[in-house]
Design a protein around this motif. Structure first.
Motif, PDB file in Angstrom:
ATOM      1  N   MET A  20      38.677  45.601  86.596  1.00 15.47           N
ATOM      2  CA  MET A  20      38.917  45.008  85.291  1.00 15.47           C
ATOM      3  C   MET A  20      40.414  44.933  85.053  1.00 15.47           C
ATOM      4  SD  MET A  20      37.546  46.260  81.559  1.00 15.47           S
ATOM      5  CE  MET A  20      38.397  47.805  81.634  1.00 15.47           C
ATOM      6  N   VAL A  21      40.908  43.804  84.601  1.00 18.79           N
ATOM      7  CA  VAL A  21      42.330  43.622  84.304  1.00 18.79           C
ATOM      8  C   VAL A  21      42.579  44.013  82.870  1.00 18.79           C
ATOM      9  CG1 VAL A  21      44.231  42.004  84.197  1.00 18.79           C
ATOM     10  CG2 VAL A  21      42.495  41.767  85.974  1.00 18.79           C
ATOM     11  N   THR A  22      43.490  44.939  82.652  1.00 20.39           N
ATOM     12  CA  THR A  22      43.754  45.441  81.309  1.00 20.39           C
ATOM     13  C   THR A  22      45.240  45.419  81.045  1.00 20.39           C
ATOM     14  OG1 THR A  22      43.962  47.712  82.074  1.00 20.39           O
ATOM     15  CG2 THR A  22      41.761  46.978  81.443  1.00 20.39           C
ATOM     16  N   THR A  23      45.587  45.708  79.801  1.00 22.16           N
ATOM     17  CA  THR A  23      47.000  45.814  79.417  1.00 22.16           C
ATOM     18  C   THR A  23      47.312  47.271  79.141  1.00 22.16           C
ATOM     19  OG1 THR A  23      46.955  43.610  78.436  1.00 22.16           O
ATOM     20  CG2 THR A  23      48.750  45.072  77.788  1.00 22.16           C
ATOM     21  N   THR A  24      48.348  47.761  79.774  1.00 24.69           N
ATOM     22  CA  THR A  24      48.743  49.146  79.580  1.00 24.69           C
ATOM     23  C   THR A  24      49.458  49.300  78.250  1.00 24.69           C
ATOM     24  OG1 THR A  24      49.009  49.387  81.960  1.00 24.69           O
ATOM     25  CG2 THR A  24      50.039  51.052  80.572  1.00 24.69           C
ATOM     26  N   THR A  25      49.095  50.328  77.493  1.00 22.39           N
ATOM     27  CA  THR A  25      49.745  50.596  76.219  1.00 22.39           C
ATOM     28  C   THR A  25      50.503  51.907  76.301  1.00 22.39           C
ATOM     29  OG1 THR A  25      47.742  51.674  75.419  1.00 22.39           O
ATOM     30  CG2 THR A  25      48.010  49.339  74.906  1.00 22.39           C
ATOM     31  N   THR A  26      51.485  52.062  75.442  1.00 21.65           N
ATOM     32  CA  THR A  26      52.295  53.270  75.424  1.00 21.65           C
ATOM     33  C   THR A  26      51.605  54.353  74.616  1.00 21.65           C
ATOM     34  OG1 THR A  26      54.265  51.893  75.504  1.00 21.65           O
ATOM     35  CG2 THR A  26      54.571  54.188  74.842  1.00 21.65           C
ATOM     36  N   THR A  27      51.608  55.586  75.112  1.00 17.73           N
ATOM     37  CA  THR A  27      50.998  56.695  74.406  1.00 17.73           C
ATOM     38  C   THR A  27      52.081  57.617  73.876  1.00 17.73           C
ATOM     39  OG1 THR A  27      50.856  57.904  76.476  1.00 17.73           O
ATOM     40  CG2 THR A  27      48.927  56.640  75.825  1.00 17.73           C
ATOM     41  N   THR A  28      51.761  58.395  72.840  1.00 21.77           N
ATOM     42  CA  THR A  28      52.693  59.346  72.261  1.00 21.77           C
ATOM     43  C   THR A  28      52.702  60.605  73.105  1.00 21.77           C
ATOM     44  OG1 THR A  28      52.249  58.461  70.074  1.00 21.77           O
ATOM     45  CG2 THR A  28      53.303  60.633  70.196  1.00 21.77           C
ATOM     46  N   LEU A  29      53.877  61.069  73.491  1.00 22.00           N
ATOM     47  CA  LEU A  29      53.994  62.207  74.385  1.00 22.00           C
ATOM     48  C   LEU A  29      54.885  63.273  73.769  1.00 22.00           C
ATOM     49  CD1 LEU A  29      54.594  60.051  77.516  1.00 22.00           C
ATOM     50  CD2 LEU A  29      52.547  61.370  77.096  1.00 22.00           C
TER      51      LEU A  29
ATOM     52  N   GLN B 180      60.255  44.469  79.129  1.00 19.94           N
ATOM     53  CA  GLN B 180      59.016  44.742  78.400  1.00 19.94           C
ATOM     54  C   GLN B 180      58.360  45.976  79.008  1.00 19.94           C
ATOM     55  OE1 GLN B 180      56.107  41.613  78.398  1.00 19.94           O
ATOM     56  NE2 GLN B 180      54.531  42.872  77.427  1.00 19.94           N
ATOM     57  N   LEU B 181      58.247  47.041  78.220  1.00 19.14           N
ATOM     58  CA  LEU B 181      57.684  48.283  78.705  1.00 19.14           C
ATOM     59  C   LEU B 181      56.200  48.120  79.022  1.00 19.14           C
ATOM     60  CD1 LEU B 181      58.215  51.315  79.224  1.00 19.14           C
ATOM     61  CD2 LEU B 181      57.473  51.737  76.867  1.00 19.14           C
ATOM     62  N   HIS B 182      55.809  48.578  80.199  1.00 22.61           N
ATOM     63  CA  HIS B 182      54.416  48.505  80.629  1.00 22.61           C
ATOM     64  C   HIS B 182      53.779  49.877  80.777  1.00 22.61           C
ATOM     65  CE1 HIS B 182      53.494  44.285  81.192  1.00 22.61           C
ATOM     66  NE2 HIS B 182      54.654  44.092  81.799  1.00 22.61           N
ATOM     67  N   GLY B 183      54.411  50.890  80.249  1.00 20.37           N
ATOM     68  CA  GLY B 183      53.787  52.208  80.295  1.00 20.37           C
ATOM     69  C   GLY B 183      54.732  53.272  80.796  1.00 20.37           C
ATOM     70  N   GLN B 184      54.316  54.528  80.604  1.00 26.08           N
ATOM     71  CA  GLN B 184      55.091  55.680  81.041  1.00 26.08           C
ATOM     72  C   GLN B 184      54.178  56.610  81.814  1.00 26.08           C
ATOM     73  OE1 GLN B 184      56.661  57.557  77.439  1.00 26.08           O
ATOM     74  NE2 GLN B 184      55.267  56.303  76.243  1.00 26.08           N
ATOM     75  N   PHE B 185      54.723  57.193  82.901  1.00 26.05           N
ATOM     76  CA  PHE B 185      53.877  57.866  83.876  1.00 26.05           C
ATOM     77  C   PHE B 185      54.517  59.167  84.342  1.00 26.05           C
ATOM     78  CE2 PHE B 185      53.213  53.335  83.965  1.00 26.05           C
ATOM     79  CZ  PHE B 185      51.830  53.228  83.876  1.00 26.05           C
ATOM     80  N   ASP B 186      53.655  60.122  84.648  1.00 27.14           N
ATOM     81  CA  ASP B 186      54.128  61.409  85.146  1.00 27.14           C
ATOM     82  C   ASP B 186      54.698  61.302  86.549  1.00 27.14           C
ATOM     83  OD1 ASP B 186      52.905  63.671  83.142  1.00 27.14           O
ATOM     84  OD2 ASP B 186      51.615  61.905  83.266  1.00 27.14           O
ATOM     85  N   ALA B 187      54.172  60.381  87.338  1.00 31.16           N
ATOM     86  CA  ALA B 187      54.653  60.162  88.698  1.00 31.16           C
ATOM     87  C   ALA B 187      54.431  58.704  89.054  1.00 31.16           C
ATOM     88  CB  ALA B 187      53.938  61.067  89.696  1.00 31.16           C
ATOM     89  N   ILE B 188      55.198  58.219  90.020  1.00 35.68           N
ATOM     90  CA  ILE B 188      55.048  56.833  90.450  1.00 35.68           C
ATOM     91  C   ILE B 188      55.004  56.771  91.971  1.00 35.68           C
ATOM     92  CG2 ILE B 188      56.122  55.778  88.422  1.00 35.68           C
ATOM     93  CD1 ILE B 188      58.719  55.524  90.058  1.00 35.68           C
TER      94      ILE B 188
END
Length: 487
Positions: A1-10, A240-248
Motif C-alpha cells: 500500500m502506498v502511503t504518506t509518511t507523517t511527522t510524529t511528536t518525539l 519537504q520533510l518526509h519523516g524522522q527515523f531512529d535509524a536509516i
C-alpha cells in the motif's frame, strides 16, 4: 500500500558532531557476529553534549545543499554524527531504496517486530532492477533488467519457496546457453534450477511486502537530504520533510547515493560507497511480428553472447513468460559493459541521436551473433532503448551489510556480496537482523555492532548482466580485441 509518511511528536533528543579519525585507526570494528546476542550495557551510551552548545541542538536550515556541512560536500573530512540519546521504545527505520534488498530488509524488520518506511523513486512500481515494462495496447511484455535468478542459500530458498507456493515464480526450464559471434550456440546445463517471475520480475518485487501492516511505502519519492536533528534522522525531498527515523539504511547506490551521503555526517559510509565501481549497460527492447530466424540447434530462450562488442545477452520474453501465441515476439537485448561505458550519456536525458545509434548497433549485434547477413534481421515493430547508468557492481567488499552504530545508519544491497538477486535479498535480511539486534541491545556498546566500515574491495567476476550462483557458466572472459565491432 502506498502511503504518506507523517511527522510524529518525539521526546527531545540530541546528537554530537565529532571529527572522525582516519578509518585505518578508527575503533569501529566488528567485535561480535553479525546477529549479536550481547546484552545491553549500563554504560554503553555517550553522555549528552553540553546544553549550552548550539552546534548539536540548533537546526541549520537553507536550500538543499546549503547546510553547514555542504561546504565540505564530496569530502571525507566531514564531521561524524554521533547519536548520544536513548533509542525510542518503538523505533522506526527509514529505508531509502525499494529494490529487492530494501524490500526484503523491510519485510525482515517486520518479522522482528519493527516498523519501517520505504522510499522509492519508481514511477511504475517497486523493484529497482527487478523491472518489467508493459506496452499497451497489444500488450507487449519485457523484463528489461533482471532476466532470471538462481538460489543456493537456504535463507533465500525460504523466500523463493514462499513465492513458489503463491504462484509468483516458476522454474524456468527453457534452453539457455552461450552464443558466439557467427551463430555457434553451446547449451548450459545447470544443476540448480533457474527462476523467473510468472508475470514478469517487477510484479514479484511488488509481492515481497505482501499484506504488511508495519511497512509504509512512499513513491515516487527522491530523498534529497538526510539530516540529523534532535536524535533522529530527518529525511526530506526538496526541503519537504518526509519523516524522522531512529535509524536509516541506504538501499541503493550510484551518484544519487553518493550525493546523499556526501554531506550527511557519515564520512565512513560515504567512503565505502565512493569505493564502489559500477558498470553501465544499454538495454534494447524489441518486438517482432515473426520469430527470429534461429538455426535448428539454436532454439534457445536466452543466450550469453560472446565476441560481439554491442551485445552480451539476448532473451525471448515471449517464450520465457509463456505469452499467448499469435502475439508479437518480445526480446530483451543487453550490451556489454564495455559498450555501455563507451556510449554512456546522462540516462535521464538520452539524446535522440544516441538512442538511434545504440538501437541500430545492438540490432546489428544480434545479426552478427546469430550469423545472419547484414539486413537479415527483420525490422522490429517496436523498439525502446534504456541506459542502466549504474547497472551492476564491478567490485565488492564481500560483507553482508554495512552499519555505523555511532550514526545509526547503514547500507544494504547486492553489491556488498556480489551481483545477484540472491545477494540483494541476503544483504537486506542481514541488515534487518543486525539493526534489530542493535535495537534490542538498546544502542549500548555501539562499537561491537560496527560492520563493513573498513573492508577492502575485490573485483566481481560474472556475466555482464550479473551473477547466477550455482550456474555452470559464471564468468565470461572478454578479450575486446577479438570482438566484432558494430559501429
Amino acid at each position: 500500500m502506498v502511503t504518506t509518511t507523517t511527522t510524529t511528536t518525539l521526546l527531545p533528543r540530541s546528537i554530537s558532531l565529532l571529527p572522525i579519525p582516519n578509518p585505518k585507526r578508527t575503533n569501529l570494528r566488528l567485535a561480535s557476529p553479525l546477529c549479536s546476542s550481547s546484552k545491553p550495557s549500563n554504560n554503553g551510551a555517550s553522555p549528552p553534549p553540553n546544553k549550552n552548545s548550539t552546534r548539536s541542538t540548533k537546526r541549520r536550515r537553507g536550500s538543499y545543499g546549503g547546510s553547514r556541512r555542504s561546504a565540505i560536500k564530496k569530502s571525507f573530512t566531514q564531521e561524524q554524527v554521533t547519536f548520544t540519546t536513548p533509542l525510542s521504545d518503538d523505533p522506526v527505520v527509514g529505508i531509502i531504496g525499494g529494490g529487492v534488498s530494501g524490500l526484503v530488509c523491510a519485510a525482515t524488520l517486520e518479522e522482528r517486530g519493527l516498523r519501517s518506511t520505504v522510499f522509492d523513486t519508481g514511477m511504475h512500481g517497486l523493484g529497482g532492477r527487478m523491472a518489467t515494462r508493459v506496452i499497451h495496447p497489444q500488450p507487449l511484455l519485457f523484463d528489461h533488467a533482471a532476466q532470471f535468478f538462481t538460489c543456493t542459500d537456504k535463507r533465500f530458498q525460504k523466500l523463493v519457496d514462499r513465492w513458489l507456493d503463491k504462484g509468483l515464480v516458476r522454474e524456468w526450464k527453457g534452453k539457455i546457453g552461450q552464443l558466439e559471434a557467427g551463430g555457434k550456440f553451446t547449451p548450459i546445463l545447470d544443476p540448480e534450477p533457474r527462476y523467473v517471475g510468472v508475470n514478469g520480475m517487477r510484479f514479484l518485487a511488488d509481492s515481497i511486502l505482501g499484506q504488511s501492516k508495519m511497512i509504509d511505502v512512499v513513491r515516487p519519492c527522491w530523498i534529497s537530504k538526510i539530516e540529523p536533528f534532535n536524535g533522529m534522522w530527518h529525511l526530506s525531498e526538496k526541503e519537504q520533510l518526509h519523516g524522522q527515523f531512529d535509524a536509516i539504511v541506504i538501499a541503493h547506490n550510484g551518484k544519487c547515493a553518493n550525493r546523499l551521503l556526501s554531506s550527511s555526517g557519515l564520512p565512513v559510509l560515504t567512503r565505502q560507497m565512493k569505493r564502489l565501481e559500477l558498470s553501465a549497460i544499454w538495454a534494447l527492447l524489441a518486438a517482432f511480428n515473426d520469430p527470429l530466424p534461429l538455426q535448428r540447434n539454436m532454439d534457445f530462450e536466452g543466450a550469453f553472447v560472446k565476441g560481439v562488442e554491442s551485445l552480451s545477452w539476448m532473451g525471448n520474453n515471449s517464450s520465457k513468460l509463456q505469452l499467448k501465441s499469435g502475439t508479437p515476439h518480445c526480446w530483451t537485448f543487453f550490451s556489454t559493459s564495455a559498450y555501455g561505458k563507451r556510449n554512456k550519456v546522462p540516462q535521464e536525458n538520452i539524446p535522440n541521436a544516441t538512442a538511434e545509434k545504440v538501437k541500430e548497433e545492438m540490432l546489428q549485434g544480434a545479426e552478427l551473433a546469430l550469423g545472419l547477413p547484414k539486413g537479415g534481421l527483420q525490422k522490429p515493430l517496436y523498439t525502446r532503448v534504456q541506459l542502466w547508468g549504474a547497472a551492476l557492481p564491478k567490485n565488492t567488499p564481500s560483507v553482508p551489510c554495512i552499519f555505523d552504530p555511532l550514526g545509526r545508519a547503514g547500507i544494504c544491497g547486492d553489491w556488498l556480496l556480489g551481483s545477484s538477486v540472491e545477494s540483494a535479498a541476503l544483504s537486506g535480511m542481514a541488515f534487518a537482523n543486525h539493526i534489530a539486534d542493535y535495537f534490542e541491545n538498546g544502542g549500548s556498546n555501539p562499537n561491537q555492532f560496527a560492520i563493513g566500515l573498513e573492508e577492502t574491495f575485490q573485483e566481481v567476476h560474472g556475466h555482464d548482466i550479473g551473477q547466477f550462483p550455482g550456474m555452470n557458466s559464471q564468468e565470461v572472459d572478454v578479450d575486446e580485441s577479438q570482438m566484432v565491432l558494430t559501429s
